[in-house]
Structure formats: structure tokens, C-alpha cells
Design a protein around this motif. Structure first.
Motif, PDB file in Angstrom:
ATOM      1  N   PRO A  39       0.847  -1.193   0.000  1.00 39.27           N
ATOM      2  CA  PRO A  39       0.000   0.000   0.000  1.00 39.27           C
ATOM      3  C   PRO A  39       0.879   1.238   0.000  1.00 39.27           C
ATOM      4  N   ALA A  40       0.258   2.387  -0.217  1.00 38.85           N
ATOM      5  CA  ALA A  40       1.016   3.624  -0.165  1.00 38.85           C
ATOM      6  C   ALA A  40       1.617   3.813   1.221  1.00 38.85           C
ATOM      7  N   SER A  41       2.848   4.314   1.255  1.00 36.13           N
ATOM      8  CA  SER A  41       3.529   4.528   2.519  1.00 36.13           C
ATOM      9  C   SER A  41       2.894   5.687   3.277  1.00 36.13           C
ATOM     10  N   ALA A  42       2.663   5.506   4.567  1.00 35.98           N
ATOM     11  CA  ALA A  42       2.056   6.557   5.380  1.00 35.98           C
ATOM     12  C   ALA A  42       3.135   7.326   6.119  1.00 35.98           C
ATOM     13  N   PRO A  43       3.195   8.637   5.969  1.00 35.90           N
ATOM     14  CA  PRO A  43       4.171   9.430   6.721  1.00 35.90           C
ATOM     15  C   PRO A  43       3.929   9.304   8.217  1.00 35.90           C
ATOM     16  N   PRO A  44       4.963   9.390   9.032  1.00 33.79           N
ATOM     17  CA  PRO A  44       4.813   9.255  10.477  1.00 33.79           C
ATOM     18  C   PRO A  44       4.292  10.541  11.114  1.00 33.79           C
ATOM     19  N   VAL A  45       3.850  10.417  12.353  1.00 35.69           N
ATOM     20  CA  VAL A  45       3.481  11.585  13.156  1.00 35.69           C
ATOM     21  C   VAL A  45       4.733  12.115  13.844  1.00 35.69           C
ATOM     22  N   ARG A  46       4.980  13.408  13.716  1.00 37.51           N
ATOM     23  CA  ARG A  46       6.141  14.027  14.376  1.00 37.51           C
ATOM     24  C   ARG A  46       5.666  14.889  15.534  1.00 37.51           C
ATOM     25  N   VAL A  47       6.561  15.092  16.485  1.00 38.16           N
ATOM     26  CA  VAL A  47       6.283  15.945  17.648  1.00 38.16           C
ATOM     27  C   VAL A  47       7.413  16.958  17.792  1.00 38.16           C
ATOM     28  N   GLY A  48       7.048  18.243  17.809  1.00 34.79           N
ATOM     29  CA  GLY A  48       8.021  19.304  18.022  1.00 34.79           C
ATOM     30  C   GLY A  48       7.581  20.177  19.188  1.00 34.79           C
ATOM     31  N   VAL A  49       8.523  20.539  20.052  1.00 31.62           N
ATOM     32  CA  VAL A  49       8.242  21.389  21.209  1.00 31.62           C
ATOM     33  C   VAL A  49       9.098  22.642  21.129  1.00 31.62           C
ATOM     34  N   LEU A  50       8.466  23.799  21.191  1.00 30.14           N
ATOM     35  CA  LEU A  50       9.174  25.077  21.256  1.00 30.14           C
ATOM     36  C   LEU A  50       8.968  25.671  22.644  1.00 30.14           C
ATOM     37  N   PHE A  51      10.059  26.127  23.236  1.00 31.88           N
ATOM     38  CA  PHE A  51      10.002  26.701  24.575  1.00 31.88           C
ATOM     39  C   PHE A  51      10.488  28.138  24.541  1.00 31.88           C
ATOM     40  N   ALA A  52       9.725  29.021  25.195  1.00 26.33           N
ATOM     41  CA  ALA A  52      10.115  30.414  25.376  1.00 26.33           C
ATOM     42  C   ALA A  52      10.098  30.707  26.866  1.00 26.33           C
ATOM     43  N   GLY A  53      11.247  31.028  27.454  1.00 23.94           N
ATOM     44  CA  GLY A  53      11.324  31.255  28.890  1.00 23.94           C
ATOM     45  C   GLY A  53      10.690  32.566  29.321  1.00 23.94           C
ATOM     46  N   ASN A  54      10.342  32.650  30.601  1.00 26.31           N
ATOM     47  CA  ASN A  54       9.862  33.884  31.252  1.00 26.31           C
ATOM     48  C   ASN A  54       8.448  34.298  30.878  1.00 26.31           C
ATOM     49  N   GLY A  55       7.675  33.428  30.269  1.00 20.33           N
ATOM     50  CA  GLY A  55       6.278  33.740  29.989  1.00 20.33           C
ATOM     51  C   GLY A  55       6.076  34.762  28.886  1.00 20.33           C
ATOM     52  N   PHE A  56       4.879  35.367  28.872  1.00 15.92           N
ATOM     53  CA  PHE A  56       4.481  36.276  27.801  1.00 15.92           C
ATOM     54  C   PHE A  56       3.786  37.512  28.384  1.00 15.92           C
ATOM     55  N   HIS A  57       3.428  38.409  27.509  1.00 14.92           N
ATOM     56  CA  HIS A  57       2.725  39.634  27.883  1.00 14.92           C
ATOM     57  C   HIS A  57       1.420  39.261  28.602  1.00 14.92           C
ATOM     58  N   GLY A  58       1.258  39.750  29.826  1.00 15.42           N
ATOM     59  CA  GLY A  58       0.155  39.308  30.659  1.00 15.42           C
ATOM     60  C   GLY A  58      -1.223  39.611  30.116  1.00 15.42           C
ATOM     61  N   LYS A  59      -1.346  40.657  29.282  1.00 15.17           N
ATOM     62  CA  LYS A  59      -2.671  41.056  28.795  1.00 15.17           C
ATOM     63  C   LYS A  59      -2.937  40.634  27.354  1.00 15.17           C
ATOM     64  N   GLU A  60      -1.925  40.062  26.690  1.00 18.83           N
ATOM     65  CA  GLU A  60      -2.083  39.767  25.259  1.00 18.83           C
ATOM     66  C   GLU A  60      -1.909  38.296  24.913  1.00 18.83           C
ATOM     67  N   TRP A  61      -1.864  37.424  25.927  1.00 21.07           N
ATOM     68  CA  TRP A  61      -1.852  35.977  25.670  1.00 21.07           C
ATOM     69  C   TRP A  61      -3.275  35.458  25.879  1.00 21.07           C
ATOM     70  N   TRP A  62      -4.062  35.407  24.813  1.00 17.57           N
ATOM     71  CA  TRP A  62      -5.425  34.923  24.916  1.00 17.57           C
ATOM     72  C   TRP A  62      -5.940  34.542  23.528  1.00 17.57           C
ATOM     73  N   ALA A  63      -6.989  33.760  23.520  1.00 15.23           N
ATOM     74  CA  ALA A  63      -7.704  33.411  22.284  1.00 15.23           C
ATOM     75  C   ALA A  63      -9.155  33.138  22.640  1.00 15.23           C
ATOM     76  N   LYS A  64     -10.050  33.430  21.722  1.00 12.88           N
ATOM     77  CA  LYS A  64     -11.460  33.120  21.919  1.00 12.88           C
ATOM     78  C   LYS A  64     -12.112  32.868  20.569  1.00 12.88           C
ATOM     79  N   GLY A  65     -13.225  32.179  20.585  1.00 20.54           N
ATOM     80  CA  GLY A  65     -13.883  31.809  19.343  1.00 20.54           C
ATOM     81  C   GLY A  65     -13.334  30.508  18.796  1.00 20.54           C
ATOM     82  N   SER A  66     -13.671  30.211  17.560  1.00 20.10           N
ATOM     83  CA  SER A  66     -13.240  28.943  16.973  1.00 20.10           C
ATOM     84  C   SER A  66     -13.032  29.077  15.473  1.00 20.10           C
ATOM     85  N   GLY A  67     -12.306  28.110  14.925  1.00 20.95           N
ATOM     86  CA  GLY A  67     -12.083  28.038  13.483  1.00 20.95           C
ATOM     87  C   GLY A  67     -11.457  29.290  12.918  1.00 20.95           C
TER      88      GLY A  67
END
Length: 435
Positions: A39-67
């Protein structure tokens, strides 16, 4: 080399060089050993982690709604094009990170949830990325690609080793996984048989084999192969230019030209270029299946990086994180922009009916929500990608009032989607059902 000589995994080879190939529709290079009519070869699932130290802007880290209608805080503005593939997660935390001190105790167990030893002793827990690396050992050239853009700090801060704040990936409870800071050596690890700089480029070493292989594949795969080889060449050339700038990094230089001989291998003077090169190498690792697991530590917690290229050269990252200023927002967007850069490159790589981004799970997180408060009672977490069709984006998940809001529950979910099924990890025995 004829078609019969190609094994389950297809490589280009040269003197001292082995280059894995990207997913190709006319070659079953990533599947299991093939039956008579594979059968056709299926690509694997990869996992990548990005880390940014010291957190983020306290008032601008948010999301709402969908899609596609999801609204994003300004920190996440660089990710606007990927809202339908983005999962914003609120309310997760590590209980052990609330013990001990700030910075070190909030970072050393970020990916494990393990208790940390104090008094300068080093003891944490094996991180979830390294469990996956152990699973892939022998299946990929590099079990895990562990990258960084700031040197580890060996000092002690408030009775805890700063090595905790310098490493997110741990191979064992007493061994932080060594970071690769030099783009050239990270690149060599993917492609060269020995991770050392050579006189001949990786691409030049395999061109003859590439030309032979090119005649054996379909027209569409020839185009894909050419695009891939062009991207390898472009990264090689940028690494070479980075070496010309020596090892200065993170502050505004006082000379236009160095007044000392330059090292053969260098770290880019511009932290933005350094981050971008490491992102390119992560993408190449996934694209070639040289690795399926990667972490990229963009900076340390308690970071000393400076950002003159952003016009922000008056304060180091750690101190800047204590201020919710427009300059802090610029730095935040630089960091989230790296995630967007990786996502854009992966989205441009077609792997059958999906893209490489569809076959990847990217996690971005920090040790605290806001540097001004050092608040680790809830952590900034976003997921991006499709996880091979197992991860649904365009959502905001709020666990702040949930009885199960452990970071390790998220890791259980990600491990399961990546094909590693375990009953417990860290302090959790229950995955996040919604993820």
C-alpha cells in the motif's frame, strides 16, 4: 543503483554522508516491510516542542472563538494564518512547579511534572519527548533533535541549579539531554555520518547518487526532490554565512568587522537568524524522517538575551519580561513568529493527501504565564498541526476549573497520538479527552 537496491528507507549516500529523503508518492520508503503489492507509505506523526522562557505579555496571551473566526491576542498575532489548525489551551499547570523557587523549579520539570532536587543537586524526571525518542530509537537516524539558542547556565539560583532553567528535555532524571547550539553541527547530525564539519558540502557529496535516484521516480517526485535539495542548499549557505559572523550573539556589536580571527563554526550574531536556522533544521529533520521528535529551546528561563535587531537593546529578556510594554510584545511576537515560520514551511510540504503540518504536532509553552508575576498556576500552551489526522484545531480549551488540568495529562494525550501508549506519565493517569 537500481530500483531493486532501494530498501524500506531510501537514502542518498556520499563519502561520509547519508541523507534521508522526503516522502515520495512513487516510493514506499517509510512504511513497514512491504508485501508483494505494498500500500502507499504513510508518513509518520512528528512531535516538536518550542520553549520560550519567562512567559508572555500578561494582557495579550489569549484566544477566543473557533475556526477561522478565532480571535487572538497580540502575542499570537503571527499565528493568525493557522487559526484553523491551532488549539489554545488554558488552565494547565504542573503541581511540582509551585514548590521550590521561581525559574529553575518552573522549568526543569516542565515536560515531566517530576519533583526537583534542591541544594545544587540535579534530579528531575525523564521528559515526554525522550520517551518518544526511546520509542523511535533505531527507526530514525536521530532519535531526538534537541536544539537551543542560548547557552545553559550552570549557576545556582535560590538553592536550585540553573541547569533546570536551561533544559526542558531530560534523557533520565539526572541527565538533561545535551543541547546543540551550533546550526552547523545540528545540520551535520542530520546528514553526516559523523557530526563534524567537513570540507565538502552535504549536498555536493550526494549529487551523483541524487541524479541516479532522480531517474527512478515519477515527474511529480522529481519536482519534490529538486525542491528539497534546493532547501538543503539554502540552509547550508545560510549556515556558512552565519559562521562568518563569529560567536557574538544577543547584543549590539561595537565593531562593523571582527578584530579577532573568526571561528570555523559560528553562532549567528543576530538571534533572529539563529532561531530561524534552528527552525529550518527542525523542518529538515522532520521532512527527511531523520528524526520524528525535536525540542527547540529558544532561550533559557531567566534569559540574558538581548534584541537589538528589534530596537530593544536596553534590557535583557528576563528583566524585560517583568514589564508588559510594547517592547516586550515585540519580543513575544518574535518567539511566536518562529512557530509560525515552522508551520508555514511544514504546510508547504505535501505528503500524499496531507501536508507535513497535518502530520505533525507542534507544542509551544513556557515555564510561567507572565514574567511580571512569575505565575505558574496556569501555563501558556498552544498546539499546532494535525497529528496525522488525530488532532483537531481551531479550538479554545479551558481547563482552569477542571478537576484534571495537569500538564502531564496533555503529554499522555500527545504520546497516545504519536503511537506510544502508556498508562501513566509524571503525576497523571488520565489523558485530556478533549485533546
Amino acid at each position: 543503483m537500481n530500483a531493486a537496491e532501494y530498501s524500506r528507507r531510501t537514502f542518498l549516500r556520499g563519502v561520509g554522508v547519508t541523507m534521508a529523503l522526503p516522502w515520495l508518492e512513487s516510493r514506499n520508503v517509510w512504511g513497514t516491510e512491504a508485501p508483494a503489492a505494498p500500500p502507499a507509505s504513510a508518513p509518520p506523526v512528528r512531535v516538536g516542542v518550542l520553549f520560550a522562557g519567562n512567559g508572555f505579555h500578561g494582557k495579550e496571551w489569549w484566544a477566543k472563538g473557533s475556526g477561522k473566526d478565532m480571535q487572538l491576542g497580540q502575542v499570537l498575532a503571527p499565528l493568525a494564518d493557522f487559526r484553523e489548525k491551532l488549539t489554545f489551551i488554558r488552565g494547565l499547570y504542573n503541581e511540582e512547579a509551585l514548590k521550590g523557587n521561581i525559574h529553575s523549579s518552573q522549568t526543569g520539570n516542565l515536560l515531566s511534572g517530576a519533583p526537583l532536587a534542591s541544594g545544587g543537586e540535579i534530579r528531575s524526571g525523564t521528559s515526554f519527548d525522550q520517551l518518544l525518542a526511546q520509542k523511535h530509537a533505531g527507526a530514525t537516524k536521530v532519535p531526538s533533535l534537541v536544539l537551543g539558542c542560548e547557552q545553559p547556565n550552570p549557576a545556582v539560583h535560590k538553592n536550585y541549579s540553573m541547569l533546570y532553567s536551561s533544559h526542558i528535555s531530560w534523557s533520565s532524571p539526572t541527565s538533561p539531554t545535551p543541547l546543540e547550539l551550533f546550526p552547523a553541527l545540528a545540520f551535520d547530525r542530520l546528514f553526516k555520518d559523523e557530526s563534524a564539519k567537513g570540507d565538502k558540502s552535504v549536498l555536493d557529496s550526494v549529487l551523483a547518487d541524487a541524479q541516479d535516484f532522480r531517474r527512478e521516480v515519477s515527474a511529480s517526485d522529481r519536482r519534490k526532490l529538486d525542491e528539497y535539495l534546493d532547501s538543503v542548499r539554502e540552509v547550508e549557505q545560510r549556515i556558512a554565512r552565519a559562521g562568518d559572523r563569529g560567536e557574538l550573539q544577543g547584543w549590539k556589536p561595537t565593531l562593523e568587522k571582527p578584530n579577532v580571527p573568526r571561528p570555523a563554526d559560528g553562532i549567528p550574531q543576530d538571534i533572529t537568524e539563529h532561531m530561524k536556522l534552528m527552525c529550518d533544521i527542525l523542518v529538515l529533520g522532520f521532512q527527511t524522517d531523520a528524526t520524528r521528535v525535536s525540542t527547540l529551546k529558544l532561550n533559557n528561563d531567566h534569559s540574558s538575551l538581548r534584541f537589538p535587531q528589534l530596537g530593544v537593546d536596553y534590557m535583557i529578556h528576563h528583566l524585560l519580561s517583568h514589564t508588559d510594554t510594547p517592547d516586550w510584545l515585540k519580543v513575544n511576537q518574535l518567539f511566536t513568529g518562529q512557530l509560525a515560520y515552522i508551520a508555514r514551511k511544514l504546510a508547504a510540504i505535501q505528503e500524499g493527501d496531507r501536508t507535513a503540518l497535518d502530520n505533525t504536532m507542534l507544542l509551544m509553552c513556557s515555564s510561567m504565564l507572565s514574567g511580571g508575576t512569575h505565575d505558574a498556576t496556569q501555563l501558556p500552551v498552544i498546539l499546532l498541526g494535525g497529528g496525522g489526522g488525530k488532532l483537531k484545531g481551531g479550538r479554545v480549551l479551558d481547563y482552569l476549573k477542571s478537576p484534571n488540568r495537569k500538564m502531564c495529562s496533555l503529554f499522555l494525550s500527545l504520546l497516545d497520538k504519536a503511537g506510544l501508549h502508556v498508562d501513566a506519565f509524571g503525576d497523571s493517569k488520565e489523558p485530556l479527552a478533549e485533546v
